[in-house]
Design an enzyme around this catalytic site. Structure first.
Site, short mmCIF file in Angstrom:
data_model
loop_
_atom_site.label_atom_id
_atom_site.label_comp_id
_atom_site.label_asym_id
_atom_site.label_seq_id
_atom_site.Cartn_x
_atom_site.Cartn_y
_atom_site.Cartn_z
N CYS A 1 66.54 9.79 38.49
CA CYS A 1 66.10 8.47 38.97
C CYS A 1 65.05 7.96 37.99
CB CYS A 1 65.42 8.58 40.33
SG CYS A 1 66.41 9.41 41.54
N GLN B 1 81.60 8.10 30.13
CA GLN B 1 81.19 6.99 30.99
C GLN B 1 80.70 7.54 32.33
OE1 GLN B 1 84.20 3.49 30.73
NE2 GLN B 1 85.35 5.36 30.24
N ASN B 2 80.96 8.81 32.56
CA ASN B 2 80.65 9.40 33.86
C ASN B 2 79.17 9.65 34.02
OD1 ASN B 2 83.38 9.33 34.19
ND2 ASN B 2 83.71 11.51 33.75
N VAL B 3 78.72 9.57 35.24
CA VAL B 3 77.29 9.73 35.55
C VAL B 3 77.06 11.01 36.36
CG1 VAL B 3 76.85 7.25 35.46
CG2 VAL B 3 77.56 8.28 37.63
N HIS C 1 76.58 5.64 30.46
CA HIS C 1 76.20 4.93 31.69
C HIS C 1 75.13 5.67 32.48
CE1 HIS C 1 80.49 3.01 31.56
NE2 HIS C 1 79.66 2.45 30.70
N TYR D 1 74.28 6.06 46.38
CA TYR D 1 74.08 7.04 45.30
C TYR D 1 73.71 8.40 45.86
CZ TYR D 1 74.84 3.67 41.66
OH TYR D 1 75.47 2.77 40.83
N ALA E 1 93.95 15.43 33.01
CA ALA E 1 93.05 16.05 32.03
C ALA E 1 93.05 17.57 32.19
CB ALA E 1 91.64 15.50 32.24
C1 BV8 Z 1 77.25 -4.81 29.45
C2 BV8 Z 1 77.45 3.54 36.15
C3 BV8 Z 1 76.05 -6.39 28.17
C4 BV8 Z 1 77.18 3.12 37.55
C5 BV8 Z 1 79.25 2.09 35.35
C6 BV8 Z 1 80.07 -10.40 33.92
C7 BV8 Z 1 78.69 -10.18 33.98
C8 BV8 Z 1 78.10 -9.11 33.36
C9 BV8 Z 1 78.87 -8.22 32.63
C10 BV8 Z 1 80.22 -8.43 32.58
C11 BV8 Z 1 80.82 -9.50 33.19
N1 BV8 Z 1 82.17 -9.44 32.94
C12 BV8 Z 1 82.41 -8.35 32.18
C13 BV8 Z 1 81.25 -7.75 31.95
C14 BV8 Z 1 81.06 -6.56 31.21
C15 BV8 Z 1 81.02 -5.40 32.22
C16 BV8 Z 1 82.46 -4.96 32.48
O1 BV8 Z 1 83.03 -4.32 31.64
N2 BV8 Z 1 83.00 -5.33 33.64
C17 BV8 Z 1 84.39 -4.96 33.91
C18 BV8 Z 1 84.55 -4.66 35.38
C19 BV8 Z 1 85.27 -6.10 33.45
N3 BV8 Z 1 80.27 -4.36 31.58
C20 BV8 Z 1 78.96 -4.28 31.80
O2 BV8 Z 1 78.35 -4.95 32.58
C21 BV8 Z 1 78.26 -3.23 30.94
N4 BV8 Z 1 77.11 -3.81 30.33
O3 BV8 Z 1 78.30 -5.29 29.12
O4 BV8 Z 1 76.01 -5.23 28.97
C22 BV8 Z 1 75.97 -7.55 29.12
C23 BV8 Z 1 74.81 -7.73 29.85
C24 BV8 Z 1 74.72 -8.86 30.68
C25 BV8 Z 1 75.78 -9.76 30.77
C26 BV8 Z 1 76.96 -9.54 30.04
C27 BV8 Z 1 77.06 -8.43 29.22
C28 BV8 Z 1 77.82 -2.08 31.80
C29 BV8 Z 1 79.06 -1.33 32.28
C30 BV8 Z 1 78.61 -0.02 32.96
C31 BV8 Z 1 78.78 -0.12 34.46
N5 BV8 Z 1 78.41 1.15 35.08
N6 BV8 Z 1 78.86 3.28 35.83
C32 BV8 Z 1 77.87 3.97 38.54
O5 BV8 Z 1 78.71 4.82 38.16
O6 BV8 Z 1 77.57 3.81 39.73
S1 BV8 Z 1 80.87 1.82 35.03
C33 BV8 Z 1 81.86 2.76 36.01
O7 BV8 Z 1 83.18 2.45 35.61
C34 BV8 Z 1 81.78 4.27 35.86
O8 BV8 Z 1 80.86 4.71 34.88
C35 BV8 Z 1 83.19 4.62 35.39
O9 BV8 Z 1 83.24 5.74 34.63
C36 BV8 Z 1 83.45 3.40 34.61
C37 BV8 Z 1 84.77 3.11 34.04
O10 BV8 Z 1 85.70 3.42 34.96
P1 BV8 Z 1 86.61 4.71 34.65
O11 BV8 Z 1 85.74 5.82 34.21
O12 BV8 Z 1 87.69 4.29 33.74
O13 BV8 Z 1 87.08 5.04 36.08
P2 BV8 Z 1 88.26 4.30 36.87
O14 BV8 Z 1 88.12 4.72 38.28
O15 BV8 Z 1 88.29 2.86 36.53
O16 BV8 Z 1 89.59 4.93 36.23
C38 BV8 Z 1 89.86 6.30 36.37
C39 BV8 Z 1 91.05 6.60 35.48
O17 BV8 Z 1 91.31 8.01 35.55
C40 BV8 Z 1 92.33 5.91 35.91
O18 BV8 Z 1 92.96 5.34 34.76
C41 BV8 Z 1 93.19 7.05 36.46
O19 BV8 Z 1 94.58 6.84 36.19
C42 BV8 Z 1 92.69 8.21 35.67
N7 BV8 Z 1 92.85 9.52 36.31
C43 BV8 Z 1 92.87 9.81 37.63
N8 BV8 Z 1 93.01 11.15 37.79
C44 BV8 Z 1 93.05 11.70 36.54
C45 BV8 Z 1 92.95 10.66 35.60
N9 BV8 Z 1 92.96 10.89 34.27
C46 BV8 Z 1 93.09 12.16 33.86
N10 BV8 Z 1 93.19 13.22 34.69
C47 BV8 Z 1 93.18 13.02 36.03
N11 BV8 Z 1 93.31 14.06 36.86
#
Ligand code: BV8
Length: 256
Positions: A128, A104-106, A122, A70, A241
């Site tokens: 901190c 979703q961004n931090v 998020h 971080y 974007a």
């Molecule tokens: C929750 C903070 C209830 C940290 C982030 C098993 C156990 C526990 C939970 C789960 C599980 N299975 C599933 C879950 C739920 C889980 C989840 O969704 N997992 C996924 C992987 C399947 N979710 C959670 O755990 C959430 N909490 O559900 O609580 C719970 C509690 C206990 C048990 C069960 C449920 C919490 C989720 C939050 C996680 N923290 N961030 C940190 O940043 O360090 S998430 C992290 O991913 C970031 O915040 C990020 O923003 C987010 C999402 O990703 P994206 O923003 O979409 O980024 P990504 O890189 O993926 O994609 C970028 C996109 O941009 C691409 O599509 C690309 O094409 C596009 N792009 C690129 N360039 C451009 C562009 N677009 C436009 N213009 C450009 N120039």
């Protein structure tokens, strides 16, 4: 921008929208040089996946590794500037009666661009919090106070002495209740929903566009790549974007 065609009926919908809800993901910060979440595991961190680092278990297992990741990301964010996409959302907010910005961004770049009342689902890595009492501490103060290699990592809370952690929501942790409730309410009450720069994979944020679609609202995906939600969207604008959002602002305010 020359090959970007904005559908005229989408512009009409935007001109008549009373409430615009916008969800952003890491993609909107990509043009500021911030690696997207899936790319953040490059270089120094190539051997780790987000699940290795962005979870409470990872922090318990290796607090220094997670804290240092971080710190690396905060340094990237500190050097970054908001880009045309962030700025376009500031402009859009001045052209529609109501705009709710959900991110979703931090990285805090929306706020630095001038957006207000940003819903940070998020958390924010420039803050901190401490494990014992949830005291909030500005990360910049912590980073500035650390005397180089001899510092304790993670550092201790200046208020109570317990270890600090980034004020972000890790996988497996619940989102801030108020932020999520506000985001769901805006997704349900908006006329038009823009999903910008997110892979639409992380829940519950990825379900917000569905809250709008299930109520017959118009939803738009803005992303150079397709996402699992693209087939359900009313419009898919395949572009960055930083290109598409300024084009929407220009279409709404040609004289601007
Ligand atoms: C929750 C903070 C209830 C940290 C982030 C098993 C156990 C526990 C939970 C789960 C599980 N299975 C599933 C879950 C739920 C889980 C989840 O969704 N997992 C996924 C992987 C399947 N979710 C959670 O755990 C959430 N909490 O559900 O609580 C719970 C509690 C206990 C048990 C069960 C449920 C919490 C989720 C939050 C996680 N923290 N961030 C940190 O940043 O360090 S998430 C992290 O991913 C970031 O915040 C990020 O923003 C987010 C999402 O990703 P994206 O923003 O979409 O980024 P990504 O890189 O993926 O994609 C970028 C996109 O941009 C691409 O599509 C690309 O094409 C596009 N792009 C690129 N360039 C451009 C562009 N677009 C436009 N213009 C450009 N120039």
């Amino acid at each position: 921008m020359s090959d970007l065609i904005l559908p005229s009926d989408l512009i009409t919908t935007l001109q008549h929208a009373r409430h615009l809800a916008v969800l952003t993901g890491a993609g909107i910060s990509a043009e500021s040089g911030i690696p997207t979440f899936r790319e953040a595991q490059t270089g120094l961190w190539a051997n780790y996946s987000p699940e290795d680092l962005a979870t409470p278990e990872a922090f318990r297992r290796n607090p220094k590794l997670v804290w240092d990741w971080y710190t690396w990301r905060r340094e990237l964010v500190a050097k970054a500037e908001p880009n045309a996409g962030h700025r376009a959302l500031v402009g859009l907010a001045q052209l529609v009666p109501r705009l709710t910005l959900i991110t979703q961004n931090v990285d805090g770049l929306h706020t630095r661009a001038g957006s207000t009342d940003v819903i940070e689902l998020h958390g924010n890595l420039t803050r901190c919090t401490c494990l014992a009492a949830g005291h909030l501490v500005d990360a910049a103060l912590v980073d500035a106070a650390l005397p180089g290699e001899t510092a304790v990592s993670p550092p201790l809370c200046p208020h109570c002495g317990s270890p600090l952690r980034p004020d972000v929501v890790w996988f497996g942790e619940n989102l801030p209740r108020a932020a999520l409730q506000q985001a769901v309410a805006a997704s349900q009450s908006c006329d038009l929903f823009l999903s910008v720069g997110t892979s639409s994979l992380v829940q519950p944020a990825a379900s917000l566009p569905l809250e709008a679609l299930e109520r017959g609202k118009t939803a738009v995906e803005i992303n150079p790549q397709p996402t699992p939600l693209a087939p359900y969207m009313d419009y898919v604008l395949r572009g960055s974007a930083g290109t598409v959002l300024p084009a929407l602002v220009a279409a709404l305010d040609p004289g601007g």
